[in-house]
Design a protein around this motif. Sequence first.
Motif, short mmCIF file in Angstrom:
data_model
loop_
_atom_site.label_atom_id
_atom_site.label_comp_id
_atom_site.label_asym_id
_atom_site.label_seq_id
_atom_site.Cartn_x
_atom_site.Cartn_y
_atom_site.Cartn_z
N CYS A 44 15.38 -32.11 -72.06
CA CYS A 44 14.70 -32.22 -70.77
C CYS A 44 13.19 -32.34 -70.96
O CYS A 44 12.53 -33.15 -70.29
N TYR A 47 12.51 -35.83 -72.06
CA TYR A 47 12.74 -36.80 -70.99
C TYR A 47 11.65 -36.72 -69.93
O TYR A 47 11.14 -37.76 -69.46
N LEU A 187 21.20 -34.80 -61.06
CA LEU A 187 21.63 -34.18 -62.32
C LEU A 187 22.23 -32.84 -61.94
O LEU A 187 21.50 -31.86 -61.74
N LEU A 242 22.70 -35.81 -68.57
CA LEU A 242 21.32 -36.20 -68.83
C LEU A 242 21.25 -37.54 -69.56
O LEU A 242 20.35 -38.34 -69.31
#
Length: 365
Positions: A44, A47, A187, A242
């Motif tokens: 995360c 990203y 998500l 993800l």
Amino acid sequence: MIPMVNLKAQYAEIKDEVERGLAETIANCSFILGPNVQAFEQECADYLGVKHAIGVASGTDALHLALIAEGIGPGDEVITTAFTFIATAEAICYVGAKPVFVDIDPKTFNISPEAIEQAITPLTKAIMPVHLFGQPADMTRIADICKQYDLKLIEDCCQSFGASINGKQTGAIGDAGAYSFFPSKNLGAYGDGGLVVTNSDAAAETLKMLHNHGSKVRYYHDIIGYNSRLDEMQAVILRAKLKRIDRYNQARRRAAHLYSELMADLPLATPFEDGVGEHVYHQYTLLCDRRDEVMKALQEKQIGCAVYYPVPLHRQNVFKEACAGVKLPVTEQVAANCLSLPICSELDESTIRMIVAVIRGALQG
């Protein structure tokens, strides 16, 4: 029945990967703060383009712990929107601060920068914009206001995972960003989950203690913390999703644009995109002054629809006394006319055309 979001169809695609990961987790018996949570946090962070990402138990906890980590507490005022889910304001109240509700932009439904500036007082310590329905707020102007008045900027990204502004992810702009992984989110986990992100080493260190009983070393506690850890099994599911989030969001945009194209001639207002932020359509929300008629027609055909949100926060009983003199005309008008239609990455063209046909029949019949 056409649901608001088709989680069964999404699961069918990732079933093998998810079940394999869950089986491995059970076999390894690593359930709390395990390898999948650690990997997901790093994925995360990569990203979203931030230095730190800390998994927590829910989006509400993410907002709550972000406020604590940024030093917001009793006596402080936090300016936010009344047109959002109550968790935004609950988190502010949890830390003893006061939510100050201001009006929204009539097109984006996001907090108005002009209204923010007018509401600043000596007690104002933070701004908490919500990237509502997946449409990024006007972060350039809001960030400028925070800089001018030396205020903390905490982004409520609970509906905007993957949305960006000028190429920068929501959550990566302010001092901290908070995300929700409620199952229906872009998500989404298969239960509750959340995430806090920050570029501050000090805030990250505090957050890592806060979400795990105030501890850096097991059984040694430096502050009063919380039991708010992201579950290892949810991390398995979230890691699978993800990898696909950009595709999911692009499919939502395609569905939303088709809705808007097909309804362009109808007496309603389709969602607005400002051309600066990339909308990820957590909800497809239109405005229609004949909302009840449209809802009835959709429900008769077993088509999901919902009103997010029928009662703005400043009109909720819990804030009735504190907000007795607050008037937010745009917020109240939008709440009276908004209607959300089914939207998800699995929504196909034929289904969208059928839904629009029902709406057209209700408005033109």
